[in-house]
Design a protein around this motif. Structure first.
Motif, PDB file in Angstrom:
ATOM      1  N   LEU A  12      42.669  44.024  51.282  1.00 19.62           N
ATOM      2  CA  LEU A  12      42.981  43.516  49.939  1.00 19.62           C
ATOM      3  C   LEU A  12      44.195  44.220  49.356  1.00 19.62           C
ATOM      4  O   LEU A  12      45.074  43.585  48.760  1.00 19.62           O
ATOM      5  N   THR A  16      47.840  42.590  48.444  1.00 17.12           N
ATOM      6  CA  THR A  16      48.309  42.707  47.053  1.00 17.12           C
ATOM      7  C   THR A  16      49.697  43.320  47.001  1.00 17.12           C
ATOM      8  O   THR A  16      50.581  42.825  46.299  1.00 17.12           O
ATOM      9  N   TRP A  69      33.413  51.435  45.346  1.00 20.69           N
ATOM     10  CA  TRP A  69      34.705  51.112  44.723  1.00 20.69           C
ATOM     11  C   TRP A  69      35.326  52.371  44.122  1.00 20.69           C
ATOM     12  O   TRP A  69      36.512  52.625  44.298  1.00 20.69           O
ATOM     13  N   ARG A  83      47.390  46.988  35.430  1.00 20.45           N
ATOM     14  CA  ARG A  83      45.930  46.953  35.226  1.00 20.45           C
ATOM     15  C   ARG A  83      45.314  45.622  35.615  1.00 20.45           C
ATOM     16  O   ARG A  83      44.205  45.570  36.156  1.00 20.45           O
ATOM     17  N   THR A  84      46.019  44.545  35.339  1.00 20.24           N
ATOM     18  CA  THR A  84      45.511  43.214  35.674  1.00 20.24           C
ATOM     19  C   THR A  84      45.343  43.079  37.189  1.00 20.24           C
ATOM     20  O   THR A  84      44.338  42.550  37.669  1.00 20.24           O
ATOM     21  N   THR A  85      46.304  43.578  37.932  1.00 22.14           N
ATOM     22  CA  THR A  85      46.247  43.508  39.393  1.00 22.14           C
ATOM     23  C   THR A  85      45.099  44.360  39.932  1.00 22.14           C
ATOM     24  O   THR A  85      44.351  43.926  40.811  1.00 22.14           O
ATOM     25  N   GLU A  87      42.384  45.230  38.351  1.00 22.81           N
ATOM     26  CA  GLU A  87      41.127  44.576  37.976  1.00 22.81           C
ATOM     27  C   GLU A  87      40.836  43.384  38.887  1.00 22.81           C
ATOM     28  O   GLU A  87      39.690  43.156  39.287  1.00 22.81           O
ATOM     29  N   ARG A  88      41.874  42.638  39.258  1.00 24.66           N
ATOM     30  CA  ARG A  88      41.692  41.513  40.185  1.00 24.66           C
ATOM     31  C   ARG A  88      41.233  42.031  41.552  1.00 24.66           C
ATOM     32  O   ARG A  88      40.337  41.459  42.170  1.00 24.66           O
ATOM     33  N   LEU A  89      41.808  43.126  42.002  1.00 22.20           N
ATOM     34  CA  LEU A  89      41.369  43.751  43.258  1.00 22.20           C
ATOM     35  C   LEU A  89      39.892  44.136  43.175  1.00 22.20           C
ATOM     36  O   LEU A  89      39.114  43.884  44.096  1.00 22.20           O
ATOM     37  N   ARG A  90      39.508  44.760  42.072  1.00 20.43           N
ATOM     38  CA  ARG A  90      38.122  45.193  41.884  1.00 20.43           C
ATOM     39  C   ARG A  90      37.170  43.998  41.908  1.00 20.43           C
ATOM     40  O   ARG A  90      36.163  44.011  42.621  1.00 20.43           O
ATOM     41  N   ARG A  91      37.490  42.956  41.155  1.00 22.37           N
ATOM     42  CA  ARG A  91      36.627  41.771  41.110  1.00 22.37           C
ATOM     43  C   ARG A  91      36.508  41.120  42.479  1.00 22.37           C
ATOM     44  O   ARG A  91      35.421  40.722  42.896  1.00 22.37           O
ATOM     45  N   THR A  92      37.620  41.024  43.188  1.00 25.48           N
ATOM     46  CA  THR A  92      37.603  40.424  44.525  1.00 25.48           C
ATOM     47  C   THR A  92      36.758  41.263  45.467  1.00 25.48           C
ATOM     48  O   THR A  92      35.943  40.736  46.229  1.00 25.48           O
TER      49      THR A  92
END
Length: 121
Positions: A12, A16, A69, A83-85, A87-92
């Motif tokens: 991931l 990214t 995580w 931060r948005t990126t 957070e997207r990594l975390r959610r994925t």
């Protein structure tokens, strides 16, 4: 030793970084030769060190998804990513970890590290 979550986070993160703006890319650090026993000998030998002793040690960070995580996101520098990126990594990762989670709520996460020792002659 397979580690499921470890390999998933690396995949991931690589994907990214590949599409991240240049300012958010984490630069490659260090001399690539020091990633192998032979390379370390090549670097350290001319400086007067003995051949490298090499020990492989398994690391197991398996646990609940939040704990895995936290451990893995601390191993890599996510600082340049916005931060948005992150957070997207975390959610994925959390979504994909559901398929890896055992019946007792554990996410398998393991990898190996190499410990190298050399002594000055």
């Amino acid at each position: 030793m397979g580690g499921g979550a470890y390999e998933r986070v690396l995949a991931l993160l690589r994907a990214t970084i590949e599409v991240a703006p240049a300012a958010q890319r984490i630069p490659a650090l260090g001399d690539r030769r020091v990633r192998s026993r032979e390379g370390l000998d090549e670097v350290l030998g001319p400086a007067g060190f003995t051949p490298v002793d090499w020990e492989t040690v398994p690391i197991d960070l398996s646990g609940p998804v939040e704990q895995v995580w936290a451990a893995l996101s601390g191993l890599y520098d996510f600082g340049p990513l916005d931060r948005t990126t992150v957070e997207r990594l975390r959610r994925t990762f959390f979504a994909e970890a559901r398929d890896m989670t055992t019946s007792d709520g554990q996410v398998p996460c393991a990898f190996k590290v190499h410990l190298a020792t050399a002594r000055l002659r």
